[in-house]
Write a protein that holds these residues in place. Structure first.
Motif, PDB file in Angstrom:
ATOM      1  N   SER A   1       0.829  -1.212   0.000  1.00 40.92           N
ATOM      2  CA  SER A   1       0.000   0.000   0.000  1.00 40.92           C
ATOM      3  C   SER A   1       0.859   1.257   0.000  1.00 40.92           C
ATOM      4  O   SER A   1       0.522   2.247  -0.662  1.00 40.92           O
ATOM      5  CB  SER A   1      -0.943  -0.003   1.216  1.00 40.92           C
ATOM      6  OG  SER A   1      -0.229   0.198   2.425  1.00 40.92           O
TER       7      SER A   1
ATOM      8  N   LEU B   1       2.337   1.660  -3.562  1.00 40.01           N
ATOM      9  CA  LEU B   1       1.308   2.144  -4.487  1.00 40.01           C
ATOM     10  C   LEU B   1       1.043   3.633  -4.278  1.00 40.01           C
ATOM     11  O   LEU B   1       0.884   4.393  -5.247  1.00 40.01           O
ATOM     12  CB  LEU B   1       0.018   1.339  -4.305  1.00 40.01           C
ATOM     13  CG  LEU B   1       0.043  -0.112  -4.776  1.00 40.01           C
ATOM     14  CD1 LEU B   1      -1.271  -0.808  -4.424  1.00 40.01           C
ATOM     15  CD2 LEU B   1       0.296  -0.193  -6.281  1.00 40.01           C
ATOM     16  N   THR B   2       0.993   4.060  -3.012  1.00 41.08           N
ATOM     17  CA  THR B   2       0.768   5.480  -2.725  1.00 41.08           C
ATOM     18  C   THR B   2       1.944   6.320  -3.196  1.00 41.08           C
ATOM     19  O   THR B   2       1.764   7.442  -3.694  1.00 41.08           O
ATOM     20  CB  THR B   2       0.533   5.682  -1.216  1.00 41.08           C
ATOM     21  OG1 THR B   2      -0.524   4.828  -0.780  1.00 41.08           O
ATOM     22  CG2 THR B   2       0.149   7.122  -0.912  1.00 41.08           C
TER      23      THR B   2
ATOM     24  N   HIS C   1       1.605   6.678  -6.903  1.00 44.53           N
ATOM     25  CA  HIS C   1       0.504   7.608  -7.167  1.00 44.53           C
ATOM     26  C   HIS C   1       0.971   9.053  -6.954  1.00 44.53           C
ATOM     27  O   HIS C   1       0.643   9.960  -7.746  1.00 44.53           O
ATOM     28  CB  HIS C   1      -0.667   7.267  -6.247  1.00 44.53           C
ATOM     29  CG  HIS C   1      -1.912   8.019  -6.552  1.00 44.53           C
ATOM     30  ND1 HIS C   1      -2.979   8.084  -5.674  1.00 44.53           N
ATOM     31  CD2 HIS C   1      -2.286   8.759  -7.636  1.00 44.53           C
ATOM     32  CE1 HIS C   1      -3.931   8.826  -6.204  1.00 44.53           C
ATOM     33  NE2 HIS C   1      -3.541   9.244  -7.393  1.00 44.53           N
ATOM     34  N   THR C   2       1.761   9.263  -5.883  1.00 41.56           N
ATOM     35  CA  THR C   2       2.289  10.599  -5.598  1.00 41.56           C
ATOM     36  C   THR C   2       3.219  11.074  -6.706  1.00 41.56           C
ATOM     37  O   THR C   2       3.172  12.230  -7.136  1.00 41.56           O
ATOM     38  CB  THR C   2       3.033  10.599  -4.252  1.00 41.56           C
ATOM     39  OG1 THR C   2       2.163  10.098  -3.225  1.00 41.56           O
ATOM     40  CG2 THR C   2       3.496  12.001  -3.877  1.00 41.56           C
TER      41      THR C   2
ATOM     42  N   TRP D   1       3.148  10.174  -9.796  1.00 42.93           N
ATOM     43  CA  TRP D   1       2.314  10.424 -10.969  1.00 42.93           C
ATOM     44  C   TRP D   1       1.692  11.819 -10.902  1.00 42.93           C
ATOM     45  O   TRP D   1       1.621  12.547 -11.890  1.00 42.93           O
ATOM     46  CB  TRP D   1       1.244   9.339 -11.042  1.00 42.93           C
ATOM     47  CG  TRP D   1       0.382   9.387 -12.270  1.00 42.93           C
ATOM     48  CD1 TRP D   1       0.663   9.991 -13.463  1.00 42.93           C
ATOM     49  CD2 TRP D   1      -0.912   8.781 -12.424  1.00 42.93           C
ATOM     50  NE1 TRP D   1      -0.368   9.812 -14.349  1.00 42.93           N
ATOM     51  CE2 TRP D   1      -1.350   9.069 -13.744  1.00 42.93           C
ATOM     52  CE3 TRP D   1      -1.732   8.026 -11.593  1.00 42.93           C
ATOM     53  CZ2 TRP D   1      -2.581   8.630 -14.235  1.00 42.93           C
ATOM     54  CZ3 TRP D   1      -2.949   7.571 -12.084  1.00 42.93           C
ATOM     55  CH2 TRP D   1      -3.359   7.880 -13.383  1.00 42.93           C
ATOM     56  N   ILE D   2       1.252  12.216  -9.692  1.00 45.25           N
ATOM     57  CA  ILE D   2       0.565  13.499  -9.523  1.00 45.25           C
ATOM     58  C   ILE D   2       1.549  14.664  -9.425  1.00 45.25           C
ATOM     59  O   ILE D   2       1.384  15.697 -10.082  1.00 45.25           O
ATOM     60  CB  ILE D   2      -0.329  13.461  -8.261  1.00 45.25           C
ATOM     61  CG1 ILE D   2      -1.507  12.510  -8.470  1.00 45.25           C
ATOM     62  CG2 ILE D   2      -0.838  14.855  -7.901  1.00 45.25           C
ATOM     63  CD1 ILE D   2      -2.375  12.337  -7.240  1.00 45.25           C
TER      64      ILE D   2
ATOM     65  N   SER E   1      -7.103  13.179  -6.791  1.00 39.95           N
ATOM     66  CA  SER E   1      -6.469  11.996  -7.352  1.00 39.95           C
ATOM     67  C   SER E   1      -6.663  11.943  -8.866  1.00 39.95           C
ATOM     68  O   SER E   1      -7.676  12.405  -9.398  1.00 39.95           O
ATOM     69  CB  SER E   1      -7.062  10.733  -6.711  1.00 39.95           C
ATOM     70  OG  SER E   1      -6.629   9.573  -7.380  1.00 39.95           O
TER      71      SER E   1
ATOM     72  N   LEU F   1      -6.810   9.092 -10.312  1.00 39.51           N
ATOM     73  CA  LEU F   1      -7.480   7.808 -10.524  1.00 39.51           C
ATOM     74  C   LEU F   1      -8.975   8.017 -10.691  1.00 39.51           C
ATOM     75  O   LEU F   1      -9.556   8.917 -10.065  1.00 39.51           O
ATOM     76  CB  LEU F   1      -7.222   6.878  -9.344  1.00 39.51           C
ATOM     77  CG  LEU F   1      -5.763   6.487  -9.083  1.00 39.51           C
ATOM     78  CD1 LEU F   1      -5.647   5.731  -7.770  1.00 39.51           C
ATOM     79  CD2 LEU F   1      -5.226   5.639 -10.234  1.00 39.51           C
TER      80      LEU F   1
ATOM     81  N   ASN G   1     -10.077   6.018  -6.851  1.00 38.38           N
ATOM     82  CA  ASN G   1      -9.543   7.110  -6.021  1.00 38.38           C
ATOM     83  C   ASN G   1      -9.886   6.906  -4.546  1.00 38.38           C
ATOM     84  O   ASN G   1      -9.086   7.230  -3.664  1.00 38.38           O
ATOM     85  CB  ASN G   1     -10.042   8.462  -6.520  1.00 38.38           C
ATOM     86  CG  ASN G   1     -11.552   8.560  -6.530  1.00 38.38           C
ATOM     87  OD1 ASN G   1     -12.247   7.541  -6.532  1.00 38.38           O
ATOM     88  ND2 ASN G   1     -12.080   9.775  -6.536  1.00 38.38           N
TER      89      ASN G   1
ATOM     90  N   PHE H   1      -7.514   3.918  -3.307  1.00 37.67           N
ATOM     91  CA  PHE H   1      -6.081   4.160  -3.173  1.00 37.67           C
ATOM     92  C   PHE H   1      -5.730   5.591  -2.755  1.00 37.67           C
ATOM     93  O   PHE H   1      -4.556   5.937  -2.665  1.00 37.67           O
ATOM     94  CB  PHE H   1      -5.375   3.814  -4.481  1.00 37.67           C
ATOM     95  CG  PHE H   1      -5.489   2.362  -4.846  1.00 37.67           C
ATOM     96  CD1 PHE H   1      -4.854   1.392  -4.088  1.00 37.67           C
ATOM     97  CD2 PHE H   1      -6.254   1.957  -5.927  1.00 37.67           C
ATOM     98  CE1 PHE H   1      -4.957   0.053  -4.412  1.00 37.67           C
ATOM     99  CE2 PHE H   1      -6.370   0.618  -6.262  1.00 37.67           C
ATOM    100  CZ  PHE H   1      -5.720  -0.336  -5.499  1.00 37.67           C
TER     101      PHE H   1
ATOM    102  N   SER I   1      -3.005  10.480  -2.496  1.00 37.33           N
ATOM    103  CA  SER I   1      -1.543  10.501  -2.520  1.00 37.33           C
ATOM    104  C   SER I   1      -0.966  11.332  -1.384  1.00 37.33           C
ATOM    105  O   SER I   1      -1.658  12.136  -0.745  1.00 37.33           O
ATOM    106  CB  SER I   1      -0.999  11.000  -3.858  1.00 37.33           C
ATOM    107  OG  SER I   1      -0.945  12.412  -3.888  1.00 37.33           O
TER     108      SER I   1
END
Length: 403
Positions: free
Chosen positions: A53, A56-57, A60-61, A63-64, A275, A277, A282, A285, A288
């Motif tokens: 987890s 994945l976070t 995601h962070t 990506w953003i 997010s 996603l 969103n 997950f 972020s």
């Protein structure tokens, strides 16, 4: 103590004490322990799920907000959270937790000494680094462990654990008295509430002579703590601490109103819109590390639009989504079950102390970002690892039969 020292030193030396340097060190130690202890075979699935987890976070962070924020924000969280698999693999029993409390007592004494130095008028500019906090016209001093709330919460843990674990009555009362004085001088509503929660939990968990002894020690420690405050001329701190708790200071809300305001000042569901996603991923997950939490604010600055829930459960939900929150809650549930069974089986004073401290920590999570914090966060994640330790699980039937 090692984690706390490294965290505090980054204010003065970026290398090797920065979040990324610490992540590299702890990550290397983690891989070493996993290999030597064959942790890839022994760690419970829930601990692997927690690590997944976080990864994945972090992705995601990145990506953003890009890799820079992703690395720094993730490092600040995982540098404390990695204590879970360490404790799960390396802790064999209560003797290891008792050593942890000894370390916390040493840190507590160092923090209290740094507070008294400032209270008596000697400057610690290098330590304070320009920090100023006033409540009720009284100064709230930063200590070697950080801002006043952290020091006050550390004092609660030190006071509770020493009262329950130290065998010599005089030493236990002395430690408790210092803890009461520290909590009062911090003027921390969270710490004052923590003392109340600890007392209630102790009364519920202790029985017979153990309960009588704990209550007597707590009473004597309280009286001695108040006497100490009066002797050093800090009687006003006691009055302001109580007034702060009930909201009797102009411009300062009570503990309840403060909690209510912090949780209602932003729309929880709106945060998930940050997010990238789609719905419902969103919610699963999260938004972020870039959008929520003290780690993001520390990196992006106080003028950013970062959401600060001041609630560890909300922070887990908003950063890592329902997936991360559910994993942590399940791990906490297993910890409670392990400690409760241990306490029910006999007079296990260490596990009773651990359970009381864990109750206090999980209550603080409602009002403070414990999961990131290098003092209370260290103890929280160590206890979670201790409650999910691999050496606590029963052996398979086939292995027992072979032996």
């Amino acid at each position: 103590m090692f984690l706390i020292l490294f965290y505090r030193m980054q204010a003065y030396l970026t290398v090797p004490f920065s979040a990324l340097s610490r992540l590299a060190l702890y990550g290397g130690l983690f891989v070493l322990v996993i290999v030597l202890r064959k942790g890839y075979q022994q760690l419970p699935p829930l601990l692997w799920a927690l690590l997944v987890s976080v990864v994945l976070t972090a992705l995601h962070t990145a990506w953003i907000a890009g890799p820079d924020i992703a690395f720094h924000a993730t490092a600040r969280f995982i540098n404390v959270m990695l204590l879970v698999p360490f404790a799960a693999l390396m802790f064999m029993g209560e003797r290891h937790m008792e050593r942890v409390f000894w370390i916390f007592w040493a840190v507590f004494l160092c923090a209290f000494a740094s507070l008294l130095v400032q209270f008596w008028g000697w400057p610690l500019d290098t330590l304070v680094n320009g920090y100023i906090a006033i409540r009720g016209d009284l100064i709230r001093h930063m200590t070697v462990v950080g801002e006043p709330n952290v020091g006050g919460m550390l004092a609660v843990i030190a006071g509770v654990s020493s009262t329950m674990l130290v065998k010599r009555h005089s030493v236990a009362v002395l430690m408790g008295a210092l803890a009461v004085a520290f909590v009062t001088l911090s003027i921390s509503k969270a710490a004052m509430l923590g003392l109340g929660v600890a007392m209630i939990a102790s009364v519920c968990l202790l029985r017979g002579e153990a309960l009588k002894e704990a209550l007597l020690r707590a009473l004597l420690a309280g009286l001695a703590g108040v006497l100490l405050l009066l002797l050093i001329g800090a009687g006003d701190y006691l009055r302001v601490s109580l007034d702060s708790l009930i909201g009797n200071i102009r411009g300062e809300p009570s503990a309840y109103k403060d909690f209510q305001y912090r949780q209602s000042r932003f729309g929880t569901m709106d945060v998930f819109d940050g997010s990238l996603l789609p719905v419902p991923l969103n919610y699963l997950f999260g938004a972020s590390f870039a959008e929520v939490g003290s780690a993001a604010q520390e990196i992006q600055g106080s003028g950013s639009d970062v959401v600060l829930p001041h609630n560890s459960y909300l922070e887990l939900l908003l950063t890592g989504g329902a997936f991360m929150l559910s994993v942590v809650v399940f791990l906490m549930g297993r910890t409670y079950r392990t400690l409760w069974h241990s306490c029910a089986q006999g007079d296990n004073r260490v596990d009773r102390c651990v359970l009381v401290c864990f109750i206090v920590l999980t209550c603080w999570m409602l009002i403070y970002p414990v999961i990131y914090e290098p003092v209370t966060g260290c103890l929280f994640w160590i206890i979670v690892g201790y409650g999910n330790r691999v050496h606590n699980r029963p052996m398979p039937i086939a292995s027992v039969a072979q032996n």
